[in-house]
Enzyme design. Sequence first.
Site, mmCIF file in Angstrom:
data_model
loop_
_atom_site.group_PDB
_atom_site.id
_atom_site.type_symbol
_atom_site.label_atom_id
_atom_site.label_comp_id
_atom_site.label_asym_id
_atom_site.label_seq_id
_atom_site.Cartn_x
_atom_site.Cartn_y
_atom_site.Cartn_z
ATOM 1 N N ILE A 1 -5.784 5.885 -3.515
ATOM 2 C CA ILE A 1 -4.613 5.467 -4.266
ATOM 3 C C ILE A 1 -4.637 3.941 -4.318
ATOM 4 O O ILE A 1 -5.217 3.290 -3.446
ATOM 5 C CB ILE A 1 -3.292 5.991 -3.660
ATOM 6 C CG1 ILE A 1 -3.164 5.625 -2.178
ATOM 7 C CG2 ILE A 1 -3.176 7.483 -3.848
ATOM 8 C CD1 ILE A 1 -1.849 6.116 -1.560
ATOM 9 N N ASP A 2 -4.022 3.386 -5.344
ATOM 10 C CA ASP A 2 -4.094 1.953 -5.584
ATOM 11 C C ASP A 2 -3.476 1.145 -4.448
ATOM 12 O O ASP A 2 -2.613 1.637 -3.711
ATOM 13 C CB ASP A 2 -3.382 1.594 -6.887
ATOM 14 C CG ASP A 2 -4.042 2.214 -8.113
ATOM 15 O OD1 ASP A 2 -5.247 2.525 -8.031
ATOM 16 O OD2 ASP A 2 -3.343 2.379 -9.124
ATOM 17 N N LYS A 3 -3.879 -0.102 -4.376
ATOM 18 C CA LYS A 3 -3.378 -1.019 -3.356
ATOM 19 C C LYS A 3 -1.849 -1.033 -3.299
ATOM 20 O O LYS A 3 -1.258 -0.908 -2.233
ATOM 21 C CB LYS A 3 -3.902 -2.435 -3.633
ATOM 22 C CG LYS A 3 -3.283 -3.518 -2.757
ATOM 23 C CD LYS A 3 -3.735 -4.901 -3.192
ATOM 24 C CE LYS A 3 -3.018 -5.982 -2.377
ATOM 25 N NZ LYS A 3 -3.394 -7.355 -2.814
#
Length: 350
Positions: free
Chosen positions: A150-152
């Site tokens: 999942i994105d930062k």
Amino acid sequence: MADELEEQQELYEHYRISVDRGQEMLRVDKYLQTHIEGVSRTKIQAATKAGCVVVNDKPVKANYRVKPLDVISVLLPEPPHDFELVPEPVDFHIVYEDDDVLVVDKQAGLVVHPGHGNYTGTLLNGLLYYFQGKKGRDGNDVFPYLVHRIDKDTSGLLLVAKNEESQVVLSKQFFEHTIERKYLALVWGDFADDDGTVVGNIGRSLQDRRVMCVYPYDDQLPMDQQKGKYAVTHWHVVERFAYVTLIECVLETGRTHQIRAHMRHIGHPLFNDAAYGGDAILKGTTFSKYKQFVMNCFQQLPRQALHAKILGFVHPMTGERLHFESELPQDMQGCIDRWRSYSINREILG
């Protein structure tokens, strides 16, 4: 075959072997065991079962017999890295762990995997530090194997395998879309319907490689000739706040920035998503008090409003169905509460 090609595009080539002209016919699992250093036959068989062993661009079974001039690729979900992974103390929250899997509730701001511009301080560095000195059921050192990301600046649940066999079994579940994943997103604008589906290929933007664009899906073209990768996002309205809407998103595929790109594509960028235009005041009045209200919301939630709330999967060893839910973090919950109050007061005042 279309599904197989779609799955392969989500994998990374770790090994590529061209078979010699004089090679006698041999089972592919036995052949790979003698040609890849340090890999077990169990790992090869699990990878083959998951469709990760490809001969001449087609997935094969473990009993496939290698022939002269065959080209064999071993594809795995985690990209091969050309840099050293260093254990580092990193704060993260574990919600479940056993001998084979680990579930992390990731905070916003934490990068999952080292890459360009983020070679240290990632979740993977922290997991390496956490696993130091620990042994698996086979007596070997425990190592974290990613099966998705999942994105930062997205918060929420992330699944990690603790051995290679679990990794390929879980990867197969992702590729077969049997993993349960639900996200909560706050997006700009209101919807005419309560439910909908976005279908559109996702690929890198030609203008900015850091973001993704949505390209038309053509069902007349084979997958390897499509622009971008096939992607499907289902959405459902949870709560409406006049100028923004809280929605639940269910991923049928798992492409990079899928929800963020799909929502912008249909005119509903995620709230405060700077990369996709959501950090501007896109809906609402021109009054200065409203502008200040939105800016205060941006300040409270200094990231895209996206949270991986639900994760469900079948345990790779026991076969038990596991289900996890994550509460909204304070920054996103506080922003939603502000919008709820604003919406109620707006209705009262007419």
